[in-house]
Design a protein around this motif. Structure first.
Motif, PDB file in Angstrom:
ATOM      1  N   UNK A 408      64.954  34.875  44.221  1.00  0.00           N
ATOM      2  CA  UNK A 408      63.862  34.430  43.342  1.00  0.00           C
ATOM      3  C   UNK A 408      62.706  33.768  44.097  1.00  0.00           C
ATOM      4  N   UNK A 409      63.021  32.971  45.109  1.00  0.00           N
ATOM      5  CA  UNK A 409      61.941  32.272  45.833  1.00  0.00           C
ATOM      6  C   UNK A 409      61.050  33.256  46.574  1.00  0.00           C
ATOM      7  N   UNK A 410      61.659  34.300  47.135  1.00  0.00           N
ATOM      8  CA  UNK A 410      60.870  35.330  47.820  1.00  0.00           C
ATOM      9  C   UNK A 410      59.951  36.040  46.835  1.00  0.00           C
ATOM     10  N   UNK A 411      60.478  36.330  45.650  1.00  0.00           N
ATOM     11  CA  UNK A 411      59.653  36.964  44.613  1.00  0.00           C
ATOM     12  C   UNK A 411      58.526  36.038  44.183  1.00  0.00           C
ATOM     13  N   UNK A 412      58.833  34.744  44.045  1.00  0.00           N
ATOM     14  CA  UNK A 412      57.825  33.768  43.615  1.00  0.00           C
ATOM     15  C   UNK A 412      56.677  33.693  44.607  1.00  0.00           C
ATOM     16  N   UNK A 417      53.314  32.489  42.874  1.00  0.00           N
ATOM     17  CA  UNK A 417      53.642  31.591  41.770  1.00  0.00           C
ATOM     18  C   UNK A 417      54.220  30.251  42.225  1.00  0.00           C
ATOM     19  N   UNK A 418      54.347  30.045  43.504  1.00  0.00           N
ATOM     20  CA  UNK A 418      54.882  28.767  43.995  1.00  0.00           C
ATOM     21  C   UNK A 418      53.858  27.665  43.755  1.00  0.00           C
ATOM     22  N   UNK A 419      54.306  26.584  43.126  1.00  0.00           N
ATOM     23  CA  UNK A 419      53.422  25.442  42.879  1.00  0.00           C
ATOM     24  C   UNK A 419      53.221  24.639  44.167  1.00  0.00           C
ATOM     25  N   UNK A 420      51.978  24.144  44.340  1.00  0.00           N
ATOM     26  CA  UNK A 420      51.673  23.314  45.509  1.00  0.00           C
ATOM     27  C   UNK A 420      51.736  21.855  45.101  1.00  0.00           C
ATOM     28  N   UNK A 421      52.599  21.092  45.784  1.00  0.00           N
ATOM     29  CA  UNK A 421      52.718  19.669  45.475  1.00  0.00           C
ATOM     30  C   UNK A 421      52.104  18.808  46.574  1.00  0.00           C
ATOM     31  N   UNK A 422      51.296  19.447  47.427  1.00  0.00           N
ATOM     32  CA  UNK A 422      50.625  18.747  48.524  1.00  0.00           C
ATOM     33  C   UNK A 422      49.387  18.035  47.965  1.00  0.00           C
ATOM     34  N   UNK A 423      49.383  16.697  48.060  1.00  0.00           N
ATOM     35  CA  UNK A 423      48.251  15.942  47.498  1.00  0.00           C
ATOM     36  C   UNK A 423      46.947  16.278  48.214  1.00  0.00           C
TER      37      UNK A 423
END
Length: 482
Positions: A408-412, A417-423
């Protein structure tokens, strides 16, 4: 059906359910019971009724019926005998069916059913062993009836209820519970369309408050739970209309026509003496020892009602969710196997109850045909719990997983679709949104706190959905209230 509920009459319903057992071979002959073979390819001289052939009892027939007896609180007879049920029909080449009559192996049991308004216990008169007949086919040759004996000798159990059912809905709930129990016990797949679960219904009416039973009719040819419910409702109303018009109910066997939603007469009803039952001379009595009983008890799986309670008490699921998850043993197994990979009961339940069941319903498949493994489903839920993807992204990835076996992570990542949580990525966007919307900033600081949604939406838009909404809310709030 409301006319039935409000009537001055009450219905008395008893069901006879035949369950075809999941044994590899027939009840008394070493030949396959697998469904779907070419006609008459799974037969032996015994199945064909050849003289001199002797039946040999399949031990699993005995073990499986004892499982069902124990699961329904039946008494188990220490000694029971088989009987010959004599009748002539083209698909019964021996001229008799091996069954049980006076000494059923399981008796005096009960099944607990739940309806929306109430629960009820339905008594079981008996559960006995017997063999199936063959199948007459009337629609493949315009001039002849064809006979397929593949099913002849297939092991069955017949579950006979007390006349405790009063409504079509109770009958439906009762059948649903039987299907659930036999699936949990892994003794029958419960597939009514393939004939592995079949039901005949005995229906009569009587004035409310009267103890004496009315004349009953028997309903046959019902190939789904809904058809059983519809047929019983039709027959109850037919009998009420008949009696109200001054007529009398006649004991007979009726066939349900699901196309016309009505019954038609098949024959007048036979009584037990018409079958000339007598003890089967070629099979010795079945003796159930204490050791055998203890062994089978130890093999019993966790039953559906127990599993339901455990899901509510230990996993803290709602009753509604627990009922859906435990209705089918294989779905409950899939759920618990996923929990072994990811111990998040509610999050895993949510995706199964929404996405997984949606696919099963859309494709008309069972959970055993579902293509996403428990490992991959657990990985997908983990992505959401770790805030690497949001809810809508999880749904998109799930849909892709149905045809793509990559993690799933590879597909994301491939689907962006991976969310960025880097401020460092989010803060410049937030600063830009606040700078370009001074009027909204002033209104927010003036007390219109609902505008927080506007700012979050603008940030998510500019980040093309990549920003983590939870982090965005925290940083926007902090910035606006600084």
């Amino acid at each position: 059906m409301s006319t039935i509920a409000n009537s001055k009459y009450e219905a008395v319903i008893g069901l006879e359910v035949h369950a075809q057992l999941l044994t590899e071979s027939k009840a008394f002959a070493p030949v396959s019971t697998q469904y779907g073979g070419a006609p008459n390819s799974q037969v032996t001289p015994l199945c064909l009724g050849h003289p001199g052939t002797l039946p040999v009892l399949n031990e699993n027939l005995v073990r499986y019926i004892i499982r069902m007896g124990l699961a329904t609180d039946c008494k188990i007879a220490e000694k029971s005998i088989f009987a010959r049920k004599n009748y002539f029909y083209p698909d019964l080449p021996k001229g008799y069916q091996i069954s049980q009559f006076e000494t059923p192996i399981c008796y005096d049991g009960e099944i607990h059913i739940e309806l929306e308004e109430y629960d009820k216990i339905i008594g079981l008169t008996r559960i006995h062993m017997e063999e199936d007949a063959g199948k007459s086919i009337h629609d493949q040759d315009p001039y002849h009836t064809l006979v397929d004996l593949n099913r002849a000798g297939t092991p069955l159990i017949e579950i006979v209820s007390e006349p405790d059912l009063r409504t079509p809905q109770e009958a439906y709930a009762y059948l649903t519970k039987i299907k659930q129990i036999v699936q949990y016990l892994e003794i029958c797949d419960g597939n009514m369309e393939e004939g592995s679960l079949r039901c005949d219904a005995n229906v009569s009416i009587r004035p409310r408050g009267q103890e004496e039973l009315g004349t009953r009719t028997e309903l046959k040819n019902m190939n789904s739970f809904r058809n059983v419910e519809r047929a019983i409702a039709f027959e109850i109303q037919r009998q009420i209309d008949l009696v109200e018009a001054g007529g009398e109910v006649v004991q007979k066997t009726l066939l349900w026509d699901s196309n016309k939603n009505e019954t038609r007469q098949m024959r007048t009803k036979e009584e037990a003496h018409d079958y000339r039952y007598f003890p089967e001379p070629d099979i010795p009595p079945v003796v159930v020892t204490d050791e055998m009983l203890s062994e089978i008890k130890a093999e019993l799986p966790e039953l559906p009602d127990v599993r339901l309670q455990r899901f509510m008490e230990e996993l803290e699921l709602s009753e509604e969710d627990a009922i859906v998850l435990t209705e089918n043993r294989y779905l409950a197994d899939y759920y618990e196997n996923t929990l072994e990979k990811l111990d998040e009961p509610k999050a895993v339940a949510n995706i199964i109850l929404s996405e997984v069941l949606r696919v099963l319903n859309d494709r008309s498949i069972s959970i055993r045909e579902f293509t996403i493994s428990v490992e991959r489903l657990a990985e997908l839920v983990s992505l959401k719990l770790e805030d690497k993807v949001n809810s809508s992204a999880m749904q998109e990835i799930f849909n892709e997983m149905l045809s793509d076996e990559r993690p799933p992570e590879e597909l994301a990542e491939e689907m962006n679709l991976i969310q960025v949580s880097d401020s460092g990525f989010v803060e410049p966007i937030i600063a830009d949104v606040i700078e370009n919307n001074p009027d909204e900033v002033e209104k927010y600081r003036g007390g219109k706190k609902a505008l927080i949604g506007f700012f979050i939406g603008q940030v998510m838009k500019q980040s093309k959905g990549k920003a983590n909404p939870k982090q965005v809310r925290e940083l926007v709030t902090k910035k606006l209230e600084a």
